[in-house]
Design an enzyme around this catalytic site. Sequence first.
Site: not given
Length: 261
Positions: A15, A17
Amino acid sequence: MQIKHLDHIKALVLDMDGVLWREREPIGNLPVIFKSFSKAGLQVVLATNNGTRTPAQYVEKLAEYGVKIRPEQVITSSLGAAYLLQKRFPMGGHVFVIGEMGVETAMKDAGFAISEKDAVAVVAGMDRSISFGKLKTGCLCIRAGAAFYGTNPDRTFPTPEGLIPGAGSILAALEACTDVKPIIAGKPNSTLFEFAEQRLGIAADEMLVVGDRLDTDILGGYRAGCKTALVLTGISSFEDATRFEVKPDLIVPALENLLDD
Ligand SMILES: [Mg+2]
């Protein structure tokens, strides 16, 4: 409890952010971290629920942090939606889009034309220039029988000003006027990870999904049959992890600790 206990892992699905950066601040020395992954022989894929940007835009963003990646290494929820549409409509067709450049580009690259005329599907996501006209057209297409797809379910989107409406809020508006629930591509559904699996040509349990959110990254990775690692640099805390229905295979303070002994 580090990655050597998961020595069959061939690829990391990261991922972004809360894992690679917070707002505009990188988390750790990203060039060094990425070098350590390639030294360890691990492939890297970046998977995000944010569907507004194109893979090329993420390549640029990573380059600003000194990390060189290829566009094929980026999987957004818009690409996930395009992947689902291609499976259902292999002959292509028209799709009506409520969203930004990331969705439109993904649809065109997957062989769909952007038009409301005889649309086989409406694909909606975060759209910072949403209008009544777009909602009305989306509503009429769905009511006329077009399939309804959403990039990601996130109802809000964090900004320095506070939480603002996200893709999920736009999907909720369309659901309200059509009584149809969207098929969602993003996490915690497993589509992005299945797409990664197909791109990499490896098995689900050879992938380690790394994320900062239990309810999206970890749950989605678990549902796809992948191994999972929670980093504590974003949303979920260690305490959250002890209470959550799915236990991550690893919990590390930050991405840079993933390969520690
Ligand atoms: Mg995150």
